[in-house]
Design an enzyme around this catalytic site. Structure first.
Site, PDB file in Angstrom:
ATOM      1  N   LYS A   1       0.870  -1.194   0.000  1.00  0.00           N
ATOM      2  CA  LYS A   1       0.000   0.000   0.000  1.00  0.00           C
ATOM      3  C   LYS A   1       0.896   1.230   0.000  1.00  0.00           C
ATOM      4  O   LYS A   1       1.785   1.362   0.854  1.00  0.00           O
ATOM      5  CB  LYS A   1      -0.868  -0.023   1.258  1.00  0.00           C
TER       6      LYS A   1
HETATM    7  C1  R5P Z   1      -1.793   4.791   7.741  1.00  0.00           C
HETATM    8  O1  R5P Z   1      -0.688   4.918   7.973  1.00  0.00           O
HETATM    9  C2  R5P Z   1      -2.637   3.681   8.197  1.00  0.00           C
HETATM   10  O2  R5P Z   1      -2.511   2.554   7.473  1.00  0.00           O
HETATM   11  C3  R5P Z   1      -4.006   4.112   8.423  1.00  0.00           C
HETATM   12  O3  R5P Z   1      -4.372   4.428   9.635  1.00  0.00           O
HETATM   13  C4  R5P Z   1      -4.960   4.185   7.312  1.00  0.00           C
HETATM   14  O4  R5P Z   1      -4.928   3.047   6.570  1.00  0.00           O
HETATM   15  C5  R5P Z   1      -4.913   5.442   6.514  1.00  0.00           C
HETATM   16  O5  R5P Z   1      -5.999   5.549   5.649  1.00  0.00           O
HETATM   17  P1  R5P Z   1      -6.399   6.941   5.000  1.00  0.00           P
HETATM   18  O6  R5P Z   1      -5.125   7.719   4.861  1.00  0.00           O
HETATM   19  O7  R5P Z   1      -6.986   6.620   3.683  1.00  0.00           O
HETATM   20  O8  R5P Z   1      -7.360   7.634   5.907  1.00  0.00           O
END
Ligand code: R5P
Length: 297
Positions: free
Chosen positions: A203
């Site tokens: 990711k």
């Molecule tokens: C980020 O570092 C983490 O994986 C999360 O807390 C999360 O997956 C972030 O998702 P978003 O940036 O789309 O809110």
């Protein structure tokens, strides 16, 4: 009697039809074992090779993030619209009904809060607990260039080894420190390192310049991270561009659950990811669905 049996056998063996040798639809996964491939096929659609993941794991380092205050009320109803859900074991066990059979991508790292150095993470879940909770994948942050870079890489290789032992794929999340440059050169380095050291998918954040070089030089699928809340059209455009530049899906959190109409947003993102719908058309769809969606609590 013996003759009849022989005829039946001849029919059911189909000696003239060679058994099909199945390839595998996901980049870098054809040498994996059946369990790995089966779990990956629950996360990534075998029809499109893509996924729309809902990320709600923010509380593991920042507590009750806006939109995630009551996961039972605001997020569980969203889950059926996702291909997979990324969360912590605490939320899974306390808040997600076990009859919800969406594939789970379980956050397995933790330690520091937002008040401290974020790269100071450790592994925070035993593989046995992940197996017990029937997860489809395990995941953690990798802080390339961060203060505790080497430990986070070691966390990942340990998680990959545990996952390989039991057929559970690992998703590495490339975490970028506050003062670090977010460009294609950095993400090529971070994503490639994660893949070379065993991550089954990665990711990472989208960058306008050269994102296609990030996906091309990574031998496993890349899922685009969402990031902080931006206007719906911008988020749909970012998802569209990432997919067109070779991403195998998205893993979005705030841009879904902080939207005025999270279910509508999720459905619009799905069209972008799985059907290559253009951003403006996806925004129209969002608006139409939003008009029908009851106001979020
Ligand atoms: C980020 O570092 C983490 O994986 C999360 O807390 C999360 O997956 C972030 O998702 P978003 O940036 O789309 O809110």
């Amino acid at each position: 009697m013996a003759d009849t049996d022989a005829v039946k056998q001849a029919k059911s063996f189909y000696e003239d039809i060679p058994m099909e040798t199945h390839g595998f639809f996901l980049k870098g996964a054809s040498s994996l074992d059946w369990g790995m491939k089966n779990r990956l096929s629950r996360i990534f659609s075998p029809d499109t090779g893509r996924t729309v993941m809902l990320a709600i794991d923010h509380g593991y380092f920042q507590g009750p993030t806006t939109g995630l205050e009551r996961i039972d009320l605001n997020i569980v109803p969203l889950m059926p619209y996702a291909d997979a859900v990324m969360l912590t074991r605490g939320i899974l066990r306390t808040t997600v009904p076990p009859w919800l059979t969406k594939p789970i991508v379980m956050r397995c790292s933790g330690g520091p809060s937002i008040l401290k150095e974020l790269s100071d993470e450790h592994l925070a879940v035993d593989i046995e607990d992940a197996i017990r909770m029937n997860v489809a994948a395990i995941t953690l942050q990798v802080f390339i260039g961060g203060k505790f870079e080497s430990r986070s890489v070691r966390n990942m290789t340990r998680l990959v080894d545990m996952g390989m032992r039991y057929g559970i794929p690992t998703m590495a999340v490339t975490a970028v420190g506050k003062d670090m440059v977010r460009d294609a050169k950095y993400f090529r380095l971070a994503c490639r390192m994660c893949a070379e050291l065993g991550a089954n998918f990665v990711k990472t954040y989208y960058v306008e310049e050269g994102f296609e070089t990030v996906t091309a030089s990574c031998p496993v699928p890349i899922v685009m991270a969402g990031g902080k809340k931006i206007p719906e059209l911008d988020a749909l455009t970012m998802a569209y561009k990432a997919i067109q530049a070779g991403a195998s899906g998205v893993d979005m959190g705030r841009n879904i659950f902080q939207s005025d109409a999270p279910k509508a947003m999720m459905q619009a993102v799905r069209k972008v990811v799985h059907e290559n719908l253009k951003p403006k058309e996806a925004l129209e769809l969002y608006k139409t669905l939003k008009a029908k969606e009851p106001k979020n609590r």
